[in-house]
Design a protein around this motif. Structure first.
Motif, PDB file in Angstrom:
ATOM      1  N   GLY A 169       0.828  -1.223  -0.056  1.00 48.48           N
ATOM      2  CA  GLY A 169       0.002   0.099  -0.013  1.00 48.48           C
ATOM      3  C   GLY A 169       0.706   1.297   0.022  1.00 48.48           C
ATOM      4  O   GLY A 169       0.323   2.343  -0.119  1.00 48.48           O
ATOM      5  N   HIS A 170       2.152   1.252   0.279  1.00 49.17           N
ATOM      6  CA  HIS A 170       3.121   2.366   0.362  1.00 49.17           C
ATOM      7  C   HIS A 170       3.248   2.792  -1.182  1.00 49.17           C
ATOM      8  O   HIS A 170       3.531   2.152  -2.239  1.00 49.17           O
ATOM      9  CB  HIS A 170       4.435   2.150   0.728  1.00 49.17           C
ATOM     10  CG  HIS A 170       4.327   2.149   2.438  1.00 49.17           C
ATOM     11  ND1 HIS A 170       5.324   2.297   3.145  1.00 49.17           N
ATOM     12  CD2 HIS A 170       3.528   2.316   3.152  1.00 49.17           C
ATOM     13  CE1 HIS A 170       5.296   2.257   4.250  1.00 49.17           C
ATOM     14  NE2 HIS A 170       3.782   2.434   4.482  1.00 49.17           N
ATOM     15  N   VAL A 171       2.785   4.021  -1.537  1.00 51.54           N
ATOM     16  CA  VAL A 171       2.888   4.552  -2.866  1.00 51.54           C
ATOM     17  C   VAL A 171       4.031   5.126  -3.242  1.00 51.54           C
ATOM     18  O   VAL A 171       4.494   5.017  -4.650  1.00 51.54           O
ATOM     19  CB  VAL A 171       1.912   5.963  -2.780  1.00 51.54           C
ATOM     20  CG1 VAL A 171       1.974   6.674  -4.286  1.00 51.54           C
ATOM     21  CG2 VAL A 171       0.488   5.512  -2.559  1.00 51.54           C
ATOM     22  N   SER A 172       5.202   5.620  -2.202  1.00 49.39           N
ATOM     23  CA  SER A 172       6.425   6.394  -2.565  1.00 49.39           C
ATOM     24  C   SER A 172       7.446   5.285  -2.142  1.00 49.39           C
ATOM     25  O   SER A 172       7.363   4.487  -1.304  1.00 49.39           O
ATOM     26  CB  SER A 172       6.523   7.577  -1.722  1.00 49.39           C
ATOM     27  OG  SER A 172       5.527   8.564  -1.936  1.00 49.39           O
ATOM     28  N   LEU A 173       8.474   5.041  -3.207  1.00 48.89           N
ATOM     29  CA  LEU A 173       9.793   4.293  -3.001  1.00 48.89           C
ATOM     30  C   LEU A 173      10.794   4.969  -3.285  1.00 48.89           C
ATOM     31  O   LEU A 173      10.900   5.664  -4.295  1.00 48.89           O
ATOM     32  CB  LEU A 173       9.360   2.782  -3.785  1.00 48.89           C
ATOM     33  CG  LEU A 173      10.325   1.901  -3.874  1.00 48.89           C
ATOM     34  CD1 LEU A 173       9.765   0.658  -3.774  1.00 48.89           C
ATOM     35  CD2 LEU A 173      11.519   1.952  -4.770  1.00 48.89           C
ATOM     36  N   LEU A 222      20.016   0.714  -0.359  1.00 47.84           N
ATOM     37  CA  LEU A 222      18.787   0.840   0.780  1.00 47.84           C
ATOM     38  C   LEU A 222      17.595   1.344  -0.169  1.00 47.84           C
ATOM     39  O   LEU A 222      17.582   2.118  -0.770  1.00 47.84           O
ATOM     40  CB  LEU A 222      19.128   1.781   1.744  1.00 47.84           C
ATOM     41  CG  LEU A 222      20.166   1.463   2.599  1.00 47.84           C
ATOM     42  CD1 LEU A 222      20.568   2.719   3.545  1.00 47.84           C
ATOM     43  CD2 LEU A 222      19.943   0.255   3.596  1.00 47.84           C
ATOM     44  N   CYS A 223      16.536   0.358   0.138  1.00 49.80           N
ATOM     45  CA  CYS A 223      15.157   0.901  -0.390  1.00 49.80           C
ATOM     46  C   CYS A 223      14.410   1.432   0.834  1.00 49.80           C
ATOM     47  O   CYS A 223      14.347   0.843   2.017  1.00 49.80           O
ATOM     48  CB  CYS A 223      14.579  -0.411  -0.981  1.00 49.80           C
ATOM     49  SG  CYS A 223      12.910  -0.085  -1.753  1.00 49.80           S
ATOM     50  N   ALA A 224      13.375   2.336   0.402  1.00 50.55           N
ATOM     51  CA  ALA A 224      12.558   2.830   1.729  1.00 50.55           C
ATOM     52  C   ALA A 224      11.315   3.206   0.792  1.00 50.55           C
ATOM     53  O   ALA A 224      11.124   3.308  -0.275  1.00 50.55           O
ATOM     54  CB  ALA A 224      13.166   4.220   2.247  1.00 50.55           C
ATOM     55  N   SER A 225      10.264   3.030   1.780  1.00 51.74           N
ATOM     56  CA  SER A 225       9.010   3.157   1.143  1.00 51.74           C
ATOM     57  C   SER A 225       7.988   4.083   2.030  1.00 51.74           C
ATOM     58  O   SER A 225       8.567   4.193   3.525  1.00 51.74           O
ATOM     59  CB  SER A 225       8.358   1.965   0.865  1.00 51.74           C
ATOM     60  OG  SER A 225       7.698   1.213   1.905  1.00 51.74           O
ATOM     61  N   SER A 226       6.975   4.766   1.562  1.00 52.57           N
ATOM     62  CA  SER A 226       6.300   5.388   2.436  1.00 52.57           C
ATOM     63  C   SER A 226       4.943   5.697   2.034  1.00 52.57           C
ATOM     64  O   SER A 226       4.633   5.333   0.516  1.00 52.57           O
ATOM     65  CB  SER A 226       6.898   6.874   2.623  1.00 52.57           C
ATOM     66  OG  SER A 226       6.025   7.681   3.452  1.00 52.57           O
ATOM     67  N   THR A 227       3.841   5.956   2.797  1.00 50.16           N
ATOM     68  CA  THR A 227       2.538   6.290   2.120  1.00 50.16           C
ATOM     69  C   THR A 227       2.460   7.533   1.687  1.00 50.16           C
ATOM     70  O   THR A 227       3.634   8.531   1.689  1.00 50.16           O
ATOM     71  CB  THR A 227       1.646   6.296   3.312  1.00 50.16           C
ATOM     72  OG1 THR A 227       1.865   7.275   4.382  1.00 50.16           O
ATOM     73  CG2 THR A 227       1.321   4.883   4.038  1.00 50.16           C
TER      74      THR A 227
END
Lengths: 114, 115
Positions: free
Chosen positions: A28-32, A91-96
């Motif tokens: 469900g996280h839109v941003s990556l 590194l990968c990161a995700s966020s709503t």
């Protein structure tokens, strides 16, 4: 899953080899985001996706680096013709979606180019 | 060029001592400020953040940070550290002109707390 998952955890490549690094963001996280962390340094921004759209790739160090997120979920960072200077933790990161949302980081892929 | 500086690369202190880690950034307009922590064997996680409002922000695990605009600083503090605070600490800046999640990190400070 419970968090951001990256694979492989470790990758050893011979110089000149192509590699592909995978990131599974939180559902469900839109941003990556992709970051590169060299030994003894802080992470450095590589690129940013919102859904499947790559909105910022200003940090990619050369045209040997390519990232995609075709269905707006899993992302792959590809490095062609690897060089020794590419050795780092990726590194990968995700966020709503939302400017006040925090980034959730994965544990990274440690790439060693021999 | 925009930059983020952390004053110390390594800090060693005893349990119950106070901790202050310095962070300065170069001038570049409006900024959002962060401290991230990486415990041994774990991933980066957010300690605290400053976007606007009260310049003294409180984060998790008893940490706080103060934004001093005139000094371009965002120093991290904890009054009394514990052995479990052993970790690497990263200051990060998001310039308002950049994509919101595009962070510029400092080089990090390795903190070791001895029993």
């Amino acid at each position: 899953g419970a968090g951001v998952s990256q694979s492989p955890r470790y990758k050893v490549a011979k110089r000149g080899q192509d590699v592909a690094l995978r990131c599974d963001p939180i559902s469900g996280h839109v941003s990556l985001f992709w970051y590169q962390q060299a030994l003894g340094q802080g992470p450095e921004f590589l690129t940013y996706f919102q859904n499947e759209a790559q909105l910022d790739k200003s940090g990619l160090p050369s045209d040997r680096f390519f990232a995609e997120r075709p269905e707006g979920s899993v992302s792959t960072l590809k490095i062609q013709r690897t060089q020794q200077e590419d050795s780092a933790v990726y590194l990968c990161a995700s966020s709503t979606q939302g400017e006040d949302e925090k980034l959730f980081f994965g544990s990274g892929t440690q790439l060693s180019v021999l | 060029a925009q930059s983020v500086s952390q004053h110390n690369h390594h800090v060693i202190l005893s349990e119950a001592a106070s901790l202050e880690l310095g962070c300065n950034y170069s001038y570049g307009g409006t900024v959002n400020l962060f401290w991230y922590v990486q415990y041994p064997g774990q991933h980066l996680q957010l300690l605290l953040k400053y976007f606007s409002g009260d310049p003294l922000v409180k984060g998790i695990k008893g940490f706080e940070a103060e934004f001093i605009k005139s000094k371009f600083s965002f120093n991290l503090r904890k009054p009394s550290v514990q052995w479990s605070d052993t970790a690497e600490y990263f200051c990060a800046v998001n310039w308002a002109t950049d994509s919101w999640g595009k962070l510029q990190f400092g080089a990090g400070t390795q903190v070791v707390v001895t029993p």
